[in-house]
Design an enzyme around this catalytic site. Structure first.
Site, PDB file in Angstrom:
ATOM      1  N   SER A  33       0.653  -1.264   0.126  1.00 22.11           N
ATOM      2  CA  SER A  33       0.001  -0.080  -0.108  1.00 22.11           C
ATOM      3  C   SER A  33       0.627   1.338   0.322  1.00 22.11           C
ATOM      4  CB  SER A  33      -1.038   0.207   1.350  1.00 22.11           C
ATOM      5  OG  SER A  33      -0.179   0.080   2.612  1.00 22.11           O
ATOM      6  N   ASP A  34       2.422   1.416   0.300  1.00 20.72           N
ATOM      7  CA  ASP A  34       2.978   2.156   0.222  1.00 20.72           C
ATOM      8  C   ASP A  34       3.780   1.919   0.443  1.00 20.72           C
ATOM      9  OD1 ASP A  34       3.433   4.985   0.568  1.00 20.72           O
ATOM     10  OD2 ASP A  34       3.982   4.384   2.840  1.00 20.72           O
ATOM     11  N   LEU A  35       4.600   1.538  -1.419  1.00 18.42           N
ATOM     12  CA  LEU A  35       5.814   1.304  -1.604  1.00 18.42           C
ATOM     13  C   LEU A  35       6.099   2.501  -2.229  1.00 18.42           C
ATOM     14  CD1 LEU A  35       7.794  -1.060  -2.544  1.00 18.42           C
ATOM     15  CD2 LEU A  35       6.432  -0.761  -5.665  1.00 18.42           C
TER      16      LEU A  35
END
Length: 234
Positions: free
Chosen positions: A161-163
């Site tokens: 979700s937060d690469l």
């Protein structure tokens, strides 16, 4: 479920783990703290049984954090942030994906809400790519390895979700690791979300260029990452 403290375990949980493991003062009293990392919250690194661990508390972000720092609505243990991340890390570790090995989680339930903490094993002798890029240019081969590593997760249908560049580590053997799997999940195999992951990573690099006077990256290096991604699939 009644209010109380619930320890979440997995197949990698040490037999001697207890609720005290989730209290920083427990490790401070034993002189076992090996470091800290300060961001939205203080993350503690500690040593036990010849292993290095990371202790992290779940905190809210955005506007809601101004009046609710760390409480979440409780529906079930299986729907808590700690349970979901611990379970995902366990499955990914069993698939030999380069992610932190999970240790345990803690749920502190009070009424209809809960607070949560997570312990994972520390990836030793590693630095996040952001810190490296503040001091040096990464070689093309590292960018290819980063792309190939992202592809490994995508081939197993893991959505991050937060690469971003902060969540990519490089160890002393130049192995690439991906961290911070809160709110991540397995998804069906389609290319839309996979491309969105790559786009998010690219945006994070561009953002850091704009924020930091010394950041050794430019868009000419992005094709190297994409080359590693495209040429390492199963």
């Amino acid at each position: 479920m009644e209010s109380g403290v619930y320890v979440l375990t997995c197949s990698f949980t040490p037999q001697n783990l207890s609720p005290e493991w989730f209290e920083p003062n427990h490790w401070i009293d034993q002189n076992a703290i090996t470091g800290t990392s300060t961001g939205r919250n203080t993350t503690y690194f500690f040593s036990s049984n010849n292993h290095e661990y990371v202790l992290r508390k779940y905190l809210r972000g955005g506007l809601i954090a101004k009046f609710n720092k760390d409480r979440y609505r409780f529906n079930s243990i299986e729907s808590t942030r700690a349970y979901l991340e611990l379970s995902l890390l366990e499955k990914m570790t069993q698939k030999a994906l380069p992610c932190p090995r999970p240790t345990a989680g803690l749920i502190q339930k009070t009424g209809s809400h809960y607070r949560a903490k997570l312990i994972i094993e520390r990836i030793n002798n590693s630095k996040d790519a952001f810190e490296l890029l503040k001091t040096e240019k990464l070689p093309d081969e590292i960018w290819r390895k980063i792309g190939a590593t992202v592809r490994k997760f995508h081939d197993q249908n893991v959505f991050h979700s937060d690469l971003n560049i902060h969540n990519i580590l490089v160890d002393d053997q130049n192995k690439i690791w991906i961290i911070d799997f809160d709110k991540c999940e397995f998804r069906t195999s389609n290319t839309t979300w996979k491309q969105q992951n790559l786009d998010r990573l690219l945006r994070s690099l561009k953002k850091e260029v704009g924020k930091n006077d010394e950041f050794h990256w430019n868009e000419k290096q992005w094709p190297k990452l994409i080359d590693g991604y495209n040429n390492s699939g199963n």
